[in-house]
Design a protein around this motif. Sequence first.
Motif, PDB file in Angstrom:
ATOM      1  N   PRO A 113       0.572  -1.090  -0.074  1.00  0.00           N
ATOM      2  CA  PRO A 113       0.385  -0.108   0.129  1.00  0.00           C
ATOM      3  C   PRO A 113       0.548   1.465  -0.179  1.00  0.00           C
ATOM      4  CG  PRO A 113      -0.680  -1.520   1.523  1.00  0.00           C
ATOM      5  CD  PRO A 113       0.925  -2.322   1.366  1.00  0.00           C
ATOM      6  N   PRO A 114       0.673   2.305  -0.500  1.00  0.00           N
ATOM      7  CA  PRO A 114       1.683   3.761  -0.687  1.00  0.00           C
ATOM      8  C   PRO A 114       1.686   3.922   0.771  1.00  0.00           C
ATOM      9  CG  PRO A 114      -0.352   4.082  -2.353  1.00  0.00           C
ATOM     10  CD  PRO A 114      -0.850   2.345  -1.023  1.00  0.00           C
ATOM     11  N   ALA A 115       0.938   3.922   1.801  1.00  0.00           N
ATOM     12  CA  ALA A 115       1.471   4.251   2.727  1.00  0.00           C
ATOM     13  C   ALA A 115       2.267   3.710   3.675  1.00  0.00           C
ATOM     14  CB  ALA A 115       0.239   4.805   4.219  1.00  0.00           C
ATOM     15  N   VAL A 116       2.871   2.924   3.035  1.00  0.00           N
ATOM     16  CA  VAL A 116       4.253   2.296   3.712  1.00  0.00           C
ATOM     17  C   VAL A 116       5.329   2.790   2.952  1.00  0.00           C
ATOM     18  CG1 VAL A 116       5.165  -0.103   3.686  1.00  0.00           C
ATOM     19  CG2 VAL A 116       2.926  -0.319   3.725  1.00  0.00           C
ATOM     20  N   MET A 117       5.263   3.706   2.185  1.00  0.00           N
ATOM     21  CA  MET A 117       6.347   4.273   1.659  1.00  0.00           C
ATOM     22  C   MET A 117       7.398   5.188   2.383  1.00  0.00           C
ATOM     23  SD  MET A 117       6.116   2.118  -1.148  1.00  0.00           S
ATOM     24  CE  MET A 117       5.680   1.267  -0.942  1.00  0.00           C
ATOM     25  N   ALA A 308     -11.932  -0.141   7.404  1.00  0.00           N
ATOM     26  CA  ALA A 308     -12.537  -0.669   6.577  1.00  0.00           C
ATOM     27  C   ALA A 308     -12.832   1.484   5.748  1.00  0.00           C
ATOM     28  CB  ALA A 308     -13.470  -0.933   6.627  1.00  0.00           C
ATOM     29  N   ALA A 309     -13.467   2.130   6.754  1.00  0.00           N
ATOM     30  CA  ALA A 309     -13.117   3.251   6.496  1.00  0.00           C
ATOM     31  C   ALA A 309     -12.506   4.190   6.615  1.00  0.00           C
ATOM     32  CB  ALA A 309     -14.599   3.833   8.272  1.00  0.00           C
ATOM     33  N   GLY A 310     -10.878   3.497   6.749  1.00  0.00           N
ATOM     34  CA  GLY A 310      -9.257   4.603   6.797  1.00  0.00           C
ATOM     35  C   GLY A 310      -9.270   4.420   5.782  1.00  0.00           C
ATOM     36  N   GLY A 311      -9.957   4.657   4.580  1.00  0.00           N
ATOM     37  CA  GLY A 311      -9.187   5.043   3.205  1.00  0.00           C
ATOM     38  C   GLY A 311      -8.264   6.743   3.301  1.00  0.00           C
ATOM     39  N   ALA A 312      -9.098   7.322   3.501  1.00  0.00           N
ATOM     40  CA  ALA A 312      -8.464   8.755   3.854  1.00  0.00           C
ATOM     41  C   ALA A 312      -6.673   8.771   4.444  1.00  0.00           C
ATOM     42  CB  ALA A 312      -8.936   9.634   4.345  1.00  0.00           C
TER      43      ALA A 312
END
Length: 355
Positions: A113-117, A308-312
């Motif tokens: 996932p991009p956040a891991v970067m 599930a609601a934490g996409g942001a």
Amino acid sequence: MNVEHIIDMARQAGASDVHLVCGLPVKFRLAGRLENAGVDGDAPLSHDDCEQLARRLAGDDFDRIQRIGELDRAETIGGVRVRINLFRQQGHASAALRLLSDRIPALETLGLPPAVMDFPRIQRGIVVVTGETGSGKSTTLAALIDSINHTRAENIITMEDPIEYVYTPDQSVISQREIGQDTESYSNALRAVLREDPDVVLIGEMRDLDTIQTALTAAETGHFVLATLHTKSAADSIDRMVDVFPEGLQRQVRMQLSTTLVAVLSQQLLPRRDGTGRALACELMMVTPAIRNLIREEKTHQIDSVIAAGGAEGMRTMDQSLFDLVKSGRVAKEMALQYSIHQEALKKRFEAEGL
């Protein structure tokens, strides 16, 4: 019977693992499936074959197999880094060999996932990478450590059993300690590590109360801790870390986790639909104020809904990842359902999308 030849055949075939068991032919794991390797015409391994191979793989530690019955180590064989597990079964030596990449992959190539970067920029706290054996945890951790190594001037200390990836220090100082060789146990190494001026600490596996407690203490005192657990989800990981403590300490541990935990990344590797390898599915929980409250209040059963609601915030559930793999055609729907924790919910989503 030649170990170097077997490893070279496995490398050329693209195998992830090699299994050597008395009475059976050499087996390779290809795209997640065990298959005969074709070594010596698939002739079964004899007792003497297995003893000879075990002696070569154990090096100077063969007597340990005789005394204790198992041995974990890693070695470069024929230019390939190999994680070696030797053990005795029914009086015979056996081996499970994991072939490792000779190069540490760049973090951005792993399909995470991009956040891991952003993880290599974290200064303090705990990031836990979870998953079953063979789910790519070690590779993800190696890519994170290597990214820090190339971008930050830090003192990095790793504790591994065994050492799988060997780092070349760049901007950072890196010390790799192997359990059983450089130190007696994870708990001993962790007690010592806080006196070794670390900035980043990697724990190959949080196995017990002492290991988890020391990891929490390290994070509380301003260090960045990376660790693994053999759990399937973020909620399971939190419960596992809390449940190893006596009931009277669990409230305190929940408070510590709520303030030190930064993220939990859960991984699974699924066979690709076209049979060319395996695809990565991930769940990512970022610890937001809402997650911190759930940890403190012992409401981990509600964490899935927050993810599930934490996409942001960059979060995603495992089922979201599995759905995307099926929708893109990389993984068969039936295979995704086998790996899902909430099979009925995922099945209904497939039906709603006409998949």
